[in-house]
Motif scaffolding. Structure first.
Motif, PDB file in Angstrom:
ATOM      1  N   ASP A 396       0.931  -1.407  -0.072  1.00  0.00           N
ATOM      2  CA  ASP A 396      -0.095   0.316  -0.078  1.00  0.00           C
ATOM      3  C   ASP A 396       0.884   1.200  -0.087  1.00  0.00           C
ATOM      4  O   ASP A 396       0.394   2.280  -0.167  1.00  0.00           O
ATOM      5  CB  ASP A 396      -1.047   0.141   1.165  1.00  0.00           C
ATOM      6  CG  ASP A 396      -1.950  -1.029   1.315  1.00  0.00           C
ATOM      7  OD1 ASP A 396      -2.199  -1.569  -0.134  1.00  0.00           O
ATOM      8  OD2 ASP A 396      -2.258  -1.725   2.300  1.00  0.00           O
ATOM      9  N   ILE A 397       2.087   1.116   0.195  1.00  0.00           N
ATOM     10  CA  ILE A 397       3.093   2.179   0.033  1.00  0.00           C
ATOM     11  C   ILE A 397       2.793   2.927  -1.489  1.00  0.00           C
ATOM     12  O   ILE A 397       2.806   2.349  -2.340  1.00  0.00           O
ATOM     13  CB  ILE A 397       4.394   1.908   0.313  1.00  0.00           C
ATOM     14  CG1 ILE A 397       4.928   1.193   1.476  1.00  0.00           C
ATOM     15  CG2 ILE A 397       5.487   3.110  -0.083  1.00  0.00           C
ATOM     16  CD1 ILE A 397       4.376   1.987   2.938  1.00  0.00           C
ATOM     17  N   THR A 398       3.046   4.234  -1.072  1.00  0.00           N
ATOM     18  CA  THR A 398       2.928   5.246  -2.317  1.00  0.00           C
ATOM     19  C   THR A 398       4.058   4.915  -3.133  1.00  0.00           C
ATOM     20  O   THR A 398       5.208   4.728  -2.805  1.00  0.00           O
ATOM     21  CB  THR A 398       2.987   6.605  -2.120  1.00  0.00           C
ATOM     22  OG1 THR A 398       1.849   6.916  -1.215  1.00  0.00           O
ATOM     23  CG2 THR A 398       2.927   7.517  -3.322  1.00  0.00           C
ATOM     24  N   SER A 399       3.802   4.550  -4.415  1.00  0.00           N
ATOM     25  CA  SER A 399       4.964   3.991  -5.545  1.00  0.00           C
ATOM     26  C   SER A 399       4.847   4.803  -6.904  1.00  0.00           C
ATOM     27  O   SER A 399       3.676   4.884  -7.107  1.00  0.00           O
ATOM     28  CB  SER A 399       5.092   2.600  -5.472  1.00  0.00           C
ATOM     29  OG  SER A 399       3.967   1.932  -6.196  1.00  0.00           O
ATOM     30  N   ILE A 400       5.840   4.827  -7.389  1.00  0.00           N
ATOM     31  CA  ILE A 400       5.952   5.655  -8.610  1.00  0.00           C
ATOM     32  C   ILE A 400       6.701   4.601  -9.907  1.00  0.00           C
ATOM     33  O   ILE A 400       7.974   4.339  -9.415  1.00  0.00           O
ATOM     34  CB  ILE A 400       6.634   7.127  -8.801  1.00  0.00           C
ATOM     35  CG1 ILE A 400       5.602   7.781  -7.794  1.00  0.00           C
ATOM     36  CG2 ILE A 400       6.461   7.539 -10.198  1.00  0.00           C
ATOM     37  CD1 ILE A 400       6.618   9.073  -7.345  1.00  0.00           C
ATOM     38  N   GLU A 420       4.372  14.333 -10.706  1.00  0.00           N
ATOM     39  CA  GLU A 420       3.771  13.873  -9.342  1.00  0.00           C
ATOM     40  C   GLU A 420       3.166  15.079  -8.752  1.00  0.00           C
ATOM     41  O   GLU A 420       3.866  16.327  -8.409  1.00  0.00           O
ATOM     42  CB  GLU A 420       4.543  13.246  -8.783  1.00  0.00           C
ATOM     43  CG  GLU A 420       4.778  11.667  -9.033  1.00  0.00           C
ATOM     44  CD  GLU A 420       3.405  10.691  -8.754  1.00  0.00           C
ATOM     45  OE1 GLU A 420       2.585  11.320  -7.719  1.00  0.00           O
ATOM     46  OE2 GLU A 420       3.175  10.034  -9.775  1.00  0.00           O
ATOM     47  N   ARG A 422       1.468  14.443  -5.842  1.00  0.00           N
ATOM     48  CA  ARG A 422       1.568  13.986  -4.434  1.00  0.00           C
ATOM     49  C   ARG A 422       2.809  14.542  -3.847  1.00  0.00           C
ATOM     50  O   ARG A 422       3.888  14.468  -4.523  1.00  0.00           O
ATOM     51  CB  ARG A 422       1.678  12.390  -4.549  1.00  0.00           C
ATOM     52  CG  ARG A 422       0.317  11.889  -4.797  1.00  0.00           C
ATOM     53  CD  ARG A 422       0.216  10.232  -4.987  1.00  0.00           C
ATOM     54  NE  ARG A 422       0.882   9.869  -6.114  1.00  0.00           N
ATOM     55  CZ  ARG A 422       1.246   8.698  -6.331  1.00  0.00           C
ATOM     56  NH1 ARG A 422       0.528   7.684  -5.709  1.00  0.00           N
ATOM     57  NH2 ARG A 422       1.919   8.283  -7.366  1.00  0.00           N
ATOM     58  N   ALA A 426       7.928   8.409  -1.499  1.00  0.00           N
ATOM     59  CA  ALA A 426       7.639   7.398  -2.477  1.00  0.00           C
ATOM     60  C   ALA A 426       8.642   6.511  -2.998  1.00  0.00           C
ATOM     61  O   ALA A 426       9.638   6.890  -2.780  1.00  0.00           O
ATOM     62  CB  ALA A 426       6.823   8.267  -3.596  1.00  0.00           C
ATOM     63  N   TRP A 437      13.891   4.858  -2.352  1.00  0.00           N
ATOM     64  CA  TRP A 437      12.996   6.060  -1.923  1.00  0.00           C
ATOM     65  C   TRP A 437      13.443   7.292  -2.579  1.00  0.00           C
ATOM     66  O   TRP A 437      14.496   7.651  -2.961  1.00  0.00           O
ATOM     67  CB  TRP A 437      13.261   6.092  -0.517  1.00  0.00           C
ATOM     68  CG  TRP A 437      12.704   5.186   0.393  1.00  0.00           C
ATOM     69  CD1 TRP A 437      13.589   4.357   1.307  1.00  0.00           C
ATOM     70  CD2 TRP A 437      11.295   4.613   0.845  1.00  0.00           C
ATOM     71  NE1 TRP A 437      12.798   3.369   1.874  1.00  0.00           N
ATOM     72  CE2 TRP A 437      11.612   3.580   1.592  1.00  0.00           C
ATOM     73  CE3 TRP A 437      10.096   4.979   0.292  1.00  0.00           C
ATOM     74  CZ2 TRP A 437      10.304   2.871   1.969  1.00  0.00           C
ATOM     75  CZ3 TRP A 437       8.828   4.455   0.691  1.00  0.00           C
ATOM     76  CH2 TRP A 437       9.234   3.619   1.557  1.00  0.00           C
TER      77      TRP A 437
END
Length: 458
Positions: A396-400, A420, A422, A426, A437
């Motif tokens: 569920d971690i924000t990823s790109i 991005e 956000r 990320a 990261w």
């Protein structure tokens, strides 16, 4: 290529599987074989982009490549999605599968582990409840080992930097000990031309003596009914079959007969005195380099020997409950872990390792254990790189997702551009595999890839 040492060729005459003409011819060909082993927790063969040729017959996740790419310029290599490993040495997988029930929780020691090929292989086939100690005696090589273990991403590995005799403090502790012993290196002549000039009969004898010292030092740490797997990248019988005889005679170990498939072209050999089984890999017969492996069982003496109780030393600080709550959302199954603090960094380890860590801390110098999650400052986790590339991080971690060029810029620790909106931490991914990261701030993106690991190749 330099000519093979005449003394080596003469010493191999009469050994099972040795054919002088074919052996010399394959060395003169200078053929370079490239093989890799996928990380099953990160990548499937369906997603793999490199030029796959054939399967390594004795390894579930091993493959040959049709050409050698620039691994430095492949982001997946840096993400621990696969390991570049010599194919013959992958037979360790088959040796373990035929020696012990790998579905059960076991404790395994990889004694001479750097740079990490055999340790990452072992971790891929043992159960999730098992513990792997990955040891390297040379400090600089222990750093490389730690890096490769970090990239592999597993939480059930502890990296140590100890001399073999230090493990005598852990009497009857390990179910399996793997000793890929330092050797004279004749099995790698095709890959390392300079090794030919360094080879000598005297060095073979010195290596044989050193191998005996290492094995004598480590055997007390093996449980009764435990398994010892011994291997070298040497063709010399002094380092191979004669070591088998020495182990059987001096320590009453029983030899293990591995079942081979005909198409593998691996040569079964027997030690001259006690008929111990060994397995030879010749590059004119297998698609791989020179290798020798043998398995043994330490028979029960019915002496009531058990692991001696060590005075347990807890060298770590307790983690406040509030900080644990801050970390939990970053983990897949947070309830499966316990947490320790070392130099302000919080480390996650599987719960079943809690008692084992106390025992190991009392006996060994631990270089790395579990997964560093990061540091909690003002109720915010400053996440560690180890967490990013681990297999315990929450999905569920924000990823790109980024393209290859952006991924390589990131791995060079250069500035990168992302579209991005956000803000905050990320996870950067390439082909769905985590690289590390970034922190997205107004007007800039901070690159947190480890400085010491950055790609210098432009």
């Amino acid at each position: 290529m330099n000519n093979l040492p005449v003394a080596l060729l003469n010493s191999l005459q009469g050994l099972p599987g040795f054919e002088k003409e074919a052996f010399e011819k394959v060395h003169q060909s200078c053929e370079q074989i490239t093989s890799i082993r996928l990380n099953p927790d990160k990548l499937s063969i369906v997603d793999f982009q490199l030029p796959i040729n054939n399967k390594v017959l004795w390894s579930k996740h091993g493959y040959y490549l049709s050409s050698r790419p620039s691994f430095t310029l492949d982001p997946l290599f840096h993400a621990g999605a696969y390991y570049v490993q010599e194919a013959s040495s992958m037979f360790l997988e088959e040796a373990l599968k035929q020696s012990i029930d790998l579905s059960k929780p076991i404790k395994v020691l990889d004694l001479c582990a750097a740079p990490g090929g055999k340790s990452t292989l072992i971790q891929s086939i043992i159960s999730n409840e098992s513990l792997l100690i990955s040891n390297e005696v040379i400090k600089t090589r222990a750093n490389i080992l730690s890096e490769n273990i970090t990239k592999w991403g597993a939480s059930n590995i502890i990296v140590t930097n100890n001399d073999p005799k230090d493990f005598q403090r852990l009497e009857n502790y390990f179910d399996v000990i793997v000793v890929d012993a330092p050797c004279s290196g004749s099995g790698l002549f095709r890959k390392d031309n300079e090794a030919i000039d360094e080879w000598s009969e005297q060095n073979v004898q010195l290596c044989s003596q050193r191998q005996q010292r290492i094995l004598a030092d480590i055997l007390p740490a093996l449980k009764e009914d435990g398994i010892l797997i011994y291997s070298t990248c040497s063709y010399s019988k002094d380092e191979d079959e004669e070591i088998c005889d020495w182990l059987i005679e001096k320590y009453q170990l029983s030899t293990i007969n591995y079942q081979l498939k005909k198409e593998w072209n691996i040569v079964e050999t027997r030690s001259p005195k006690h008929n111990g089984y060994g397995y030879r890999f010749y590059p004119d017969k297998v698609k791989g380099e020179g290798f020798f492996i043998a398995g043994f069982k330490k028979e029960a003496q019915h002496s009531g020997n058990e692991t001696k109780a060590l005075k347990q030393r807890n060298k770590t600080e307790k983690v406040p409950a509030k900080e644990i709550e801050t970390i939990k959302p970053f983990l897949k199954n947070a309830g499966d872990f316990f947490f320790i603090k070392l130099n302000e960094e919080i480390i996650a380890l599987p719960i079943y390792m809690e008692n084992e860590l106390l025992i190991l801390q009392s006996a060994l110098y631990i270089k790395k254990a579990g997964v560093k999650t990061g540091t909690v400052i003002r109720n915010e986790l400053i996440p560690a790189h180890e967490l990013a590339v681990s297999t315990i991080i929450s999905e569920d971690i924000t990823s790109i997702e980024v393209d290859k060029e952006t991924a390589l810029q990131y791995l060079r620790r250069a500035d990168i551009k992302l579209n991005e909106s956000r803000k905050g931490w990320a996870l950067l991914r390439f082909q769905q595999t985590a690289l590390g990261w970034v922190k997205i701030l107004p007007g800039r993106i901070n690159n947190y890839y480890p400085k010491d690991w950055r790609i210098l190749n432009k």
